[in-house]
Scaffold this motif. Sequence first.
Motif, PDB file in Angstrom:
ATOM      1  N   ARG A 107       9.989  -2.109  13.063  1.00  0.00           N
ATOM      2  CA  ARG A 107       8.568  -1.847  13.275  1.00  0.00           C
ATOM      3  C   ARG A 107       7.767  -3.124  13.478  1.00  0.00           C
ATOM      4  N   GLU A 108       8.366  -4.251  13.132  1.00  0.00           N
ATOM      5  CA  GLU A 108       7.674  -5.525  13.268  1.00  0.00           C
ATOM      6  C   GLU A 108       7.890  -6.098  14.668  1.00  0.00           C
ATOM      7  N   PRO A 109       6.816  -6.460  15.379  1.00  0.00           N
ATOM      8  CA  PRO A 109       6.990  -7.034  16.725  1.00  0.00           C
ATOM      9  C   PRO A 109       7.549  -8.449  16.648  1.00  0.00           C
ATOM     10  N   MET A 110       8.387  -8.801  17.634  1.00  0.00           N
ATOM     11  CA  MET A 110       8.938 -10.152  17.718  1.00  0.00           C
ATOM     12  C   MET A 110       7.998 -10.981  18.587  1.00  0.00           C
ATOM     13  N   VAL A 111       7.095 -11.713  17.934  1.00  0.00           N
ATOM     14  CA  VAL A 111       6.094 -12.497  18.658  1.00  0.00           C
ATOM     15  C   VAL A 111       6.667 -13.901  18.860  1.00  0.00           C
TER      16      VAL A 111
END
Length: 285
Positions: A107-111
């Motif tokens: 759920r965490e975006p890979m920025v």
Amino acid sequence: MFAQPNRRDTHQHKERVVIEGVKHIVAVASGKGGVGKSTVAVNLALAMAAEGYRTGILDADIYGPSQAQMLGVAEGVRPQQAGENRFTPLEAHGLQAMSMAFMVDTREPMVWRGPMVAGAFQQLLTQTAWDNLDVLFIDMPPGTGDIQLTLAQKVPVDGAVIVTTPQDIALLDARKGIEMFRKVNVPVLGVVENMSLHVCTQCGHAEPIFGEGGGERISAEYETRLLGRLPLALSIREQVDGGRPTVVADPDGDVTATFRAMARQIAEQVEGQQADDGPSISFSD
């Protein structure tokens, strides 16, 4: 089974790293998203395993990994450490699998910027303790960016499979993918035409929603083969969403037969490249 290839030290391959535990690598790519590339990749890998080869799949889409869900790997399952800085791939439906989704909360975006993404891909590939694979499929992210360049420059890829739909817009981007692999001397093993025909489940009417003959035209244009055509079918989508891709969910069905036929063509070409790699020596009385 595949024979261990002889990696000749040509100028093109001087900086490439032979991946321990992997005999052959096949990239599954597309010029754009939305053509069903990941669905094709996982089913090709499962079909290759069904043909009797030790097979793995690497999800190279760092920003949007999807193979964990497609293979039915539960959220939070993590690979075990295998020595210093190495991880054991997860097993799913007989495949060895690795994905960024196994390392982080999906759920965490890979920025991340491009170089970080390319570095993460290389770590997933080289720090996974692949166990004596005949072939490793790499499910590439869409496009022709940093990961594609890293793969071409650093990894001894035996060939690429291009996934497209018959639609003219998709074919424009598929051409870019083929051109990219040709420029870096990676053989294009063939084209998969996905979503080629829709058959209504209510009345049986068949309609080529995205056009006709696109895969055949681009295969002829680049003198490669059309590996196969796949239908636009609700069941294929439901099966991968449920973690049981078509080759597993319907092993005796027509779509699975198509995937297995494509896997045999890929194996034939890779084995043919190995046969052409140099002279063989035999002894007789």
